[in-house]
Write a protein that holds these residues in place. Structure first.
Motif, PDB file in Angstrom:
ATOM      1  N   SER A   9       0.826  -1.208   0.000  1.00  0.00           N
ATOM      2  CA  SER A   9       0.000   0.000   0.000  1.00  0.00           C
ATOM      3  C   SER A   9       0.859   1.256   0.000  1.00  0.00           C
ATOM      4  N   PHE A  11       1.178   5.210   0.272  1.00  0.00           N
ATOM      5  CA  PHE A  11       0.399   6.228   0.980  1.00  0.00           C
ATOM      6  C   PHE A  11       0.400   7.587   0.267  1.00  0.00           C
ATOM      7  N   TYR A  18      -1.489  12.744   6.445  1.00  0.00           N
ATOM      8  CA  TYR A  18      -0.794  11.754   7.262  1.00  0.00           C
ATOM      9  C   TYR A  18      -0.411  12.264   8.651  1.00  0.00           C
ATOM     10  N   GLY A  54       7.708   6.902   5.327  1.00  0.00           N
ATOM     11  CA  GLY A  54       6.585   7.835   5.315  1.00  0.00           C
ATOM     12  C   GLY A  54       7.077   9.273   5.336  1.00  0.00           C
ATOM     13  N   ILE A  58       9.710   8.862  12.465  1.00  0.00           N
ATOM     14  CA  ILE A  58      10.527   8.163  13.469  1.00  0.00           C
ATOM     15  C   ILE A  58      12.023   8.371  13.280  1.00  0.00           C
ATOM     16  N   TYR A  72      13.521   5.256   3.170  1.00  0.00           N
ATOM     17  CA  TYR A  72      12.998   4.779   1.881  1.00  0.00           C
ATOM     18  C   TYR A  72      11.507   4.472   1.998  1.00  0.00           C
ATOM     19  N   ASP A  73      10.787   4.848   0.951  1.00  0.00           N
ATOM     20  CA  ASP A  73       9.335   4.611   0.926  1.00  0.00           C
ATOM     21  C   ASP A  73       8.904   4.530  -0.540  1.00  0.00           C
ATOM     22  N   ILE A  74       7.845   3.751  -0.813  1.00  0.00           N
ATOM     23  CA  ILE A  74       7.364   3.670  -2.205  1.00  0.00           C
ATOM     24  C   ILE A  74       6.497   4.873  -2.582  1.00  0.00           C
ATOM     25  N   ALA A  75       6.093   5.670  -1.603  1.00  0.00           N
ATOM     26  CA  ALA A  75       5.166   6.773  -1.888  1.00  0.00           C
ATOM     27  C   ALA A  75       5.948   8.078  -2.058  1.00  0.00           C
ATOM     28  N   MET A  78       4.955  11.023   0.183  1.00  0.00           N
ATOM     29  CA  MET A  78       5.397  10.898   1.584  1.00  0.00           C
ATOM     30  C   MET A  78       6.884  11.265   1.683  1.00  0.00           C
ATOM     31  N   VAL A  99      11.143  -1.347   0.009  1.00  0.00           N
ATOM     32  CA  VAL A  99      11.984  -1.963   1.041  1.00  0.00           C
ATOM     33  C   VAL A  99      12.296  -3.430   0.730  1.00  0.00           C
ATOM     34  N   ARG A 100      11.624  -3.991  -0.257  1.00  0.00           N
ATOM     35  CA  ARG A 100      11.947  -5.366  -0.637  1.00  0.00           C
ATOM     36  C   ARG A 100      13.123  -5.413  -1.617  1.00  0.00           C
ATOM     37  N   SER A 115       8.513   1.385  11.382  1.00  0.00           N
ATOM     38  CA  SER A 115       7.277   1.645  12.122  1.00  0.00           C
ATOM     39  C   SER A 115       6.076   1.480  11.205  1.00  0.00           C
TER      40      SER A 115
HETATM   41  C1  SAM Z   1       1.534   3.673   8.082  1.00  0.00           C
HETATM   42  S1  SAM Z   1       2.767   4.379   7.077  1.00  0.00           S
HETATM   43  C2  SAM Z   1       4.144   4.457   8.220  1.00  0.00           C
HETATM   44  C3  SAM Z   1       5.112   5.562   7.850  1.00  0.00           C
HETATM   45  C4  SAM Z   1       6.209   5.802   8.886  1.00  0.00           C
HETATM   46  N1  SAM Z   1       7.031   4.625   9.080  1.00  0.00           N
HETATM   47  C5  SAM Z   1       5.621   6.237  10.204  1.00  0.00           C
HETATM   48  O1  SAM Z   1       5.790   5.525  11.193  1.00  0.00           O
HETATM   49  O2  SAM Z   1       4.983   7.295  10.240  1.00  0.00           O
HETATM   50  C6  SAM Z   1       3.279   3.050   6.037  1.00  0.00           C
HETATM   51  C7  SAM Z   1       4.273   3.495   4.970  1.00  0.00           C
HETATM   52  O3  SAM Z   1       4.828   2.347   4.326  1.00  0.00           O
HETATM   53  C8  SAM Z   1       5.008   2.665   2.947  1.00  0.00           C
HETATM   54  N2  SAM Z   1       5.179   1.410   2.232  1.00  0.00           N
HETATM   55  C9  SAM Z   1       4.260   0.433   2.032  1.00  0.00           C
HETATM   56  N3  SAM Z   1       4.822  -0.570   1.344  1.00  0.00           N
HETATM   57  C10 SAM Z   1       6.117  -0.247   1.129  1.00  0.00           C
HETATM   58  C11 SAM Z   1       7.196  -0.891   0.467  1.00  0.00           C
HETATM   59  N4  SAM Z   1       7.054  -2.084  -0.096  1.00  0.00           N
HETATM   60  N5  SAM Z   1       8.389  -0.263   0.419  1.00  0.00           N
HETATM   61  C12 SAM Z   1       8.548   0.956   0.986  1.00  0.00           C
HETATM   62  N6  SAM Z   1       7.546   1.618   1.616  1.00  0.00           N
HETATM   63  C13 SAM Z   1       6.343   1.024   1.681  1.00  0.00           C
HETATM   64  C14 SAM Z   1       3.771   3.477   2.627  1.00  0.00           C
HETATM   65  O4  SAM Z   1       3.897   4.233   1.443  1.00  0.00           O
HETATM   66  C15 SAM Z   1       3.655   4.339   3.879  1.00  0.00           C
HETATM   67  O5  SAM Z   1       4.343   5.552   3.743  1.00  0.00           O
END
Ligand code: SAM
Length: 269
Positions: A9, A11, A18, A54, A58, A72-75, A78, A99-100, A115
């Motif tokens: 997912s 974001f 957020y 995100g 953190i 690192y994040d896919i969004a 964010m 992250v994979r 987180s």
């Molecule tokens: C609930 S948010 C948490 C963001 C941050 N870690 C925090 O604690 O505020 C989940 C985050 O994971 C990212 N995410 C989901 N799948 C991911 C992936 N495969 N690789 C990198 N980021 C991913 C989403 O885009 C989103 O920004």
């Protein structure tokens, strides 16, 4: 974009909401890191990976303390917000990556912080494997959650309506209510969980029934993104009617008192 991985997912669409809807105060995070450092569970300096960063909540406190942070994040949206919060002189960079498959060498980091990520990835075990790959020998993986932040009455009611419609699985990955799956997977990789008491690190915020309903209308809560449209619309209509009929209606406020829940994983031996 085609990917060799399972569903995750992003974001980006909820990025503007957020920080207002999922906020861990920096002071609480500083208290958490102080405790981890004092316990010898976190390095006093070095390079830190924030996986699924995100908006940087953190890891920005770590950048403020002088650590080198790579988030690192896919969004993309964010990531843009995280980067915009960096101050001059901080050694922090936030970039788009899955992250994979991190664009990092083996053993590149002195610690990993993560987180509220794994529940948003179908094949979350691949993310764990990748984080293990980029951790230097002995580096901790610190798993941070905010407990009791999302149990507003309106959200509980909505969740019950969704479950009553026969939808039991809300998250792509492991249910965030329990870390049993994560602990078992990490143990199978030879990483032990070290419990760290953090539940006294708590904060307060006030929220109204109307705020939560607005979030539900705008579909900003990720655990419901895969609920079919018709089920979602029915649950929302039921929840709106219920919230309006409650004493105080949509103006009814709730004081939430979330606290931190933190687990440290380290390779055995
Ligand atoms: C609930 S948010 C948490 C963001 C941050 N870690 C925090 O604690 O505020 C989940 C985050 O994971 C990212 N995410 C989901 N799948 C991911 C992936 N495969 N690789 C990198 N980021 C991913 C989403 O885009 C989103 O920004």
């Amino acid at each position: 974009m085609p990917t060799r991985f399972g569903l995750a997912s992003s974001f980006s669409t909820v990025a503007p909401h957020y920080d207002a809807t999922r906020h861990i105060p920096a002071a609480s995070l500083h208290a958490c890191y102080d405790r981890l450092i004092a316990a010898g569970l976190f390095p006093g300096h070095g390079r830190i990976c924030d996986a699924g960063c995100g908006t940087g909540q953190i890891s920005l406190p770590l950048a403020e303390r002088g650590y080198m942070v790579a988030g690192y994040d896919i969004a993309a949206e964010m990531v843009r917000l995280a980067q915009a919060k960096c101050r001059s002189g901080w050694q922090a960079s936030y970039a788009v990556a899955d992250v994979r498959a991190l664009p990092e060498a083996d053993a590149a980091f002195d610690a990993i912080v993560v987180s509220k990520l794994f529940m948003h990835i179908a094949d979350w075990e691949l993310a764990c494997r990748e984080l293990i790959r980029v951790a230097r020998p002995g580096a901790p993986l610190v798993h941070i959650r905010d407990r009791d932040a999302y149990g507003q009455a309106v959200r509980r009611h909505f969740t019950n309506r969704i479950r009553a419609a026969g939808i039991d699985t809300l998250f792509l990955g492991p249910d965030p209510g329990s870390s049993a799956e994560l602990v078992a997977f990490m143990a199978a990789q030879g990483w032990t969980r070290i419990p760290v008491a953090m539940s006294d690190i708590a904060w307060r915020f006030e929220t109204s029934a109307g705020d939560t309903l607005r979030g539900l209308r705008e579909r900003i809560f990720a655990e419901f993104w895969y609920v079919p449209e018709a089920v979602y619309a029915q649950a929302l209509a039921d929840t709106e009617a219920w919230a309006e009929a409650e004493p105080g209606g949509l103006d009814r406020t709730e004081i939430m008192t979330p606290h931190l829940a933190v687990e440290v994983f380290r390779p055995e031996g």
